[in-house]
Design a protein around this motif. Sequence first.
Motif, PDB file in Angstrom:
ATOM      1  N   MET A 105       2.154  12.110  22.741  1.00  0.00           N
ATOM      2  CA  MET A 105       3.045  12.021  21.612  1.00  0.00           C
ATOM      3  C   MET A 105       2.357  12.463  20.331  1.00  0.00           C
ATOM      4  O   MET A 105       2.964  13.118  19.504  1.00  0.00           O
ATOM      5  CB  MET A 105       3.563  10.583  21.497  1.00  0.00           C
ATOM      6  N   HIS A 106       1.076  12.121  20.178  1.00  0.00           N
ATOM      7  CA  HIS A 106       0.386  12.496  18.948  1.00  0.00           C
ATOM      8  C   HIS A 106       0.230  14.001  18.851  1.00  0.00           C
ATOM      9  O   HIS A 106       0.245  14.560  17.763  1.00  0.00           O
ATOM     10  CB  HIS A 106      -0.968  11.791  18.869  1.00  0.00           C
ATOM     11  N   ILE A 107       0.121  14.694  19.983  1.00  0.00           N
ATOM     12  CA  ILE A 107      -0.003  16.149  19.959  1.00  0.00           C
ATOM     13  C   ILE A 107       1.319  16.770  19.531  1.00  0.00           C
ATOM     14  O   ILE A 107       1.338  17.723  18.746  1.00  0.00           O
ATOM     15  CB  ILE A 107      -0.445  16.663  21.341  1.00  0.00           C
ATOM     16  N   ILE A 108       2.428  16.231  20.020  1.00  0.00           N
ATOM     17  CA  ILE A 108       3.743  16.760  19.659  1.00  0.00           C
ATOM     18  C   ILE A 108       4.010  16.538  18.171  1.00  0.00           C
ATOM     19  O   ILE A 108       4.518  17.423  17.482  1.00  0.00           O
ATOM     20  CB  ILE A 108       4.832  16.115  20.529  1.00  0.00           C
TER      21      ILE A 108
ATOM     22  N   LEU B 222      -2.734  16.830  10.672  1.00  0.00           N
ATOM     23  CA  LEU B 222      -3.955  16.750  11.470  1.00  0.00           C
ATOM     24  C   LEU B 222      -4.433  15.307  11.644  1.00  0.00           C
ATOM     25  O   LEU B 222      -5.230  15.023  12.537  1.00  0.00           O
ATOM     26  CB  LEU B 222      -5.066  17.600  10.838  1.00  0.00           C
ATOM     27  N   LEU B 223      -3.938  14.394  10.818  1.00  0.00           N
ATOM     28  CA  LEU B 223      -4.311  12.988  10.941  1.00  0.00           C
ATOM     29  C   LEU B 223      -3.712  12.339  12.191  1.00  0.00           C
ATOM     30  O   LEU B 223      -4.137  11.262  12.589  1.00  0.00           O
ATOM     31  CB  LEU B 223      -3.880  12.214   9.696  1.00  0.00           C
ATOM     32  N   PHE B 224      -2.746  13.007  12.818  1.00  0.00           N
ATOM     33  CA  PHE B 224      -2.168  12.461  14.051  1.00  0.00           C
ATOM     34  C   PHE B 224      -3.170  12.471  15.196  1.00  0.00           C
ATOM     35  O   PHE B 224      -2.956  11.821  16.211  1.00  0.00           O
ATOM     36  CB  PHE B 224      -0.906  13.231  14.455  1.00  0.00           C
ATOM     37  N   TRP B 225      -4.284  13.234  15.066  1.00  0.00           N
ATOM     38  CA  TRP B 225      -5.324  13.198  16.106  1.00  0.00           C
ATOM     39  C   TRP B 225      -5.931  11.811  16.215  1.00  0.00           C
ATOM     40  O   TRP B 225      -6.450  11.438  17.264  1.00  0.00           O
ATOM     41  CB  TRP B 225      -6.438  14.192  15.805  1.00  0.00           C
ATOM     42  N   GLU B 226      -5.888  11.028  15.140  1.00  0.00           N
ATOM     43  CA  GLU B 226      -6.496   9.690  15.135  1.00  0.00           C
ATOM     44  C   GLU B 226      -5.479   8.595  15.403  1.00  0.00           C
ATOM     45  O   GLU B 226      -5.782   7.418  15.252  1.00  0.00           O
ATOM     46  CB  GLU B 226      -7.173   9.440  13.782  1.00  0.00           C
TER      47      GLU B 226
ATOM     48  N   LYS C 150      -4.265   9.009  27.893  1.00  0.00           N
ATOM     49  CA  LYS C 150      -3.109   8.874  28.764  1.00  0.00           C
ATOM     50  C   LYS C 150      -2.015   9.866  28.364  1.00  0.00           C
ATOM     51  O   LYS C 150      -1.404  10.514  29.214  1.00  0.00           O
ATOM     52  CB  LYS C 150      -2.584   7.438  28.685  1.00  0.00           C
ATOM     53  N   GLN C 151      -1.768  10.006  27.074  1.00  0.00           N
ATOM     54  CA  GLN C 151      -0.775  10.959  26.578  1.00  0.00           C
ATOM     55  C   GLN C 151      -1.171  12.399  26.898  1.00  0.00           C
ATOM     56  O   GLN C 151      -0.326  13.214  27.284  1.00  0.00           O
ATOM     57  CB  GLN C 151      -0.583  10.795  25.063  1.00  0.00           C
ATOM     58  N   GLU C 152      -2.448  12.736  26.718  1.00  0.00           N
ATOM     59  CA  GLU C 152      -2.913  14.086  27.011  1.00  0.00           C
ATOM     60  C   GLU C 152      -2.785  14.399  28.499  1.00  0.00           C
ATOM     61  O   GLU C 152      -2.418  15.516  28.874  1.00  0.00           O
ATOM     62  CB  GLU C 152      -4.349  14.272  26.536  1.00  0.00           C
ATOM     63  N   GLY C 153      -3.060  13.428  29.346  1.00  0.00           N
ATOM     64  CA  GLY C 153      -2.896  13.622  30.781  1.00  0.00           C
ATOM     65  C   GLY C 153      -1.445  13.859  31.152  1.00  0.00           C
ATOM     66  O   GLY C 153      -1.125  14.726  31.971  1.00  0.00           O
ATOM     67  N   PHE C 154      -0.542  13.091  30.531  1.00  0.00           N
ATOM     68  CA  PHE C 154       0.884  13.269  30.780  1.00  0.00           C
ATOM     69  C   PHE C 154       1.345  14.661  30.355  1.00  0.00           C
ATOM     70  O   PHE C 154       2.070  15.344  31.087  1.00  0.00           O
ATOM     71  CB  PHE C 154       1.679  12.192  30.047  1.00  0.00           C
ATOM     72  N   LEU C 155       0.923  15.103  29.164  1.00  0.00           N
ATOM     73  CA  LEU C 155       1.333  16.421  28.695  1.00  0.00           C
ATOM     74  C   LEU C 155       0.724  17.531  29.537  1.00  0.00           C
ATOM     75  O   LEU C 155       1.335  18.583  29.713  1.00  0.00           O
ATOM     76  CB  LEU C 155       0.966  16.593  27.218  1.00  0.00           C
TER      77      LEU C 155
ATOM     78  N   LYS D 147      -8.112   5.289  21.855  1.00  0.00           N
ATOM     79  CA  LYS D 147      -8.634   6.408  22.635  1.00  0.00           C
ATOM     80  C   LYS D 147      -8.019   6.440  24.031  1.00  0.00           C
ATOM     81  O   LYS D 147      -7.669   7.504  24.543  1.00  0.00           O
ATOM     82  CB  LYS D 147     -10.151   6.311  22.719  1.00  0.00           C
ATOM     83  N   ALA D 148      -7.852   5.285  24.653  1.00  0.00           N
ATOM     84  CA  ALA D 148      -7.255   5.237  25.992  1.00  0.00           C
ATOM     85  C   ALA D 148      -5.806   5.718  25.962  1.00  0.00           C
ATOM     86  O   ALA D 148      -5.364   6.447  26.856  1.00  0.00           O
ATOM     87  CB  ALA D 148      -7.327   3.816  26.539  1.00  0.00           C
TER      88      ALA D 148
END
Length: 69
Positions: free
Chosen positions: A1-4, A33-37, A46-51, A41-42
């Motif tokens: 979600m943070h990447i989107i 770019l603050l959405f990266w934080e 999890k979100q990156e794995g889903f995407l 971390k977990a």
Amino acid sequence: MHIILMLAGMIIGLSIGTNFSWFFGVPVMAGSLLFWEMGSKAWREKQEGFLLVVGLACGALVLLSSIFD
């Protein structure tokens, strides 16, 4: 979600910068770019794995549709 959310913020900032003024577009892009934080971390992993799974599935569907079309 943070990447989107980050991608949407970058697109909106680029749109503001090209159509209105870079004076307003650059802070929007920098703020997105603050959405990266965002989140823990977990949760981010999890979100990156889903995407990643969604992206691979979409790539497979495009490949299959180009083969059978």
